[in-house]
Scaffold this active site. Structure first.
Site, PDB file in Angstrom:
ATOM      1  N   LYS A   1      -0.558   4.932   4.622  1.00  0.00           N
ATOM      2  CA  LYS A   1      -1.471   4.471   4.941  1.00  0.00           C
ATOM      3  C   LYS A   1      -1.267   4.199   6.778  1.00  0.00           C
ATOM      4  O   LYS A   1      -0.009   3.814   7.150  1.00  0.00           O
ATOM      5  CB  LYS A   1      -1.637   3.068   4.354  1.00  0.00           C
TER       6      LYS A   1
ATOM      7  N   HIS B   1       0.924  -1.231  -0.227  1.00  0.00           N
ATOM      8  CA  HIS B   1       0.144  -0.041  -0.050  1.00  0.00           C
ATOM      9  C   HIS B   1       0.922   1.187   0.116  1.00  0.00           C
ATOM     10  O   HIS B   1       2.110   1.084   0.356  1.00  0.00           O
ATOM     11  CB  HIS B   1      -1.177   0.093   1.359  1.00  0.00           C
TER      12      HIS B   1
END
Length: 265
Positions: free
Chosen positions: A150, A146
């Protein structure tokens, strides 16, 4: 339907676009900087402030941070406003929140990922694990990647994926999400995380033997799929059959995207 956006970051902006595309209305923005987004008559610094305004809300969509999600959910549930929660990392409080939802006869729908593609990916992975359960020569593992902004690691989607695989795979018992400085035990399923750049989300699952490897991967091109799925979940939660508005029947209880897909697939 009248939607309150609780959290107006990148996901909030995408949910707004998806909701407007389906002819819904954003009537409130709940965010410390929402005043510059929706104007003083629509922007609120907190859920409590929004509720005190008396604004008419059919459903709230919550995408914030793990540390703010539970207080936001609690306020909305107590006000009996149906809430769709896309924030991850707060699930330790789920039993407590479930109890509150049931006591208040409220409605909550949560998911680690609202993308329809991801939800189908979960089902494919579960079925694959069930097939490979009969063939012990295949080891199982994976990884997720990700963007570097995040907040949680591993992702909620990764945890859901691993939980579903473990349910079907007898020889694997324990998930390991951290980096290993040792060989994994036979009963451990290793699923580490990578954080870099602006990756929307990639989840890969491997079934590996000395003869071959089978790889299942879901790669998100953008967060649009999450946003559209969240709006679709909100429509389902208040029994809305389309953009025209909420239905006459009212859902009560705690739901997930499995409940939504059971009705639309």
């Amino acid at each position: 339907m009248n939607i309150a956006l609780v959290g107006y970051g990148k996901m909030g902006h995408m949910i707004e676009a998806a909701a407007l595309e389906r002819q819904h209305r954003i009537v409130a923005y709940v965010d410390p900087v929402a005043f510059v987004a929706g104007g003083s008559d629509q922007g609120f610094a907190s859920v409590r402030e929004m509720l005190a305004s008396g604004i008419q809300v059919d459903v709230a969509i919550e995408f914030t941070r793990p540390d703010t999600a539970v207080p936001n959910i609690t306020e909305l549930v107590k006000a009996r406003i149906p809430v769709v929660v896309g924030t991850t990392g707060w699930y330790a409080a789920l039993p407590e929140i479930t109890k509150l939802v049931n006591e208040e006869k409220a409605a909550l729908l949560w998911s680690s990922n609202f993308s329809i593609g991801v939800q189908l990916f979960f089902r494919i992975a579960s079925y694959a694990a069930k097939l490979f359960n009969e063939y012990e020569e295949y080891d199982v593992g994976g990884f997720e990647a990700h963007h570097n902004k995040k907040a949680d690691s591993p992702s909620g989607t990764a945890k859901t994926l691993v939980e579903r695989v473990l349910k079907e795979l007898n020889r694997k018992i324990t998930p390991v999400y951290d980096t290993l400085d040792r060989p994994p035990s036979p009963e451990e399923l290793h699923f580490p995380s990578l954080r870099m750049g602006s990756v929307p989300g990639t989840h890969s699952l491997f079934f590996d033997s000395t003869a071959d490897t089978i790889e299942l991967t879901h790669t998100a091109r953008s967060r649009e799929g999450f946003a559209r799925g969240a709006v679709r979940a909100a429509e389902w939660l208040i029994r809305c059959t389309g953009p025209e508005g909420p239905g006459n029947l009212k859902r009560e209880g705690v739901f997930t995207m499995d409940d939504v897909l059971a009705h639309i697939s």
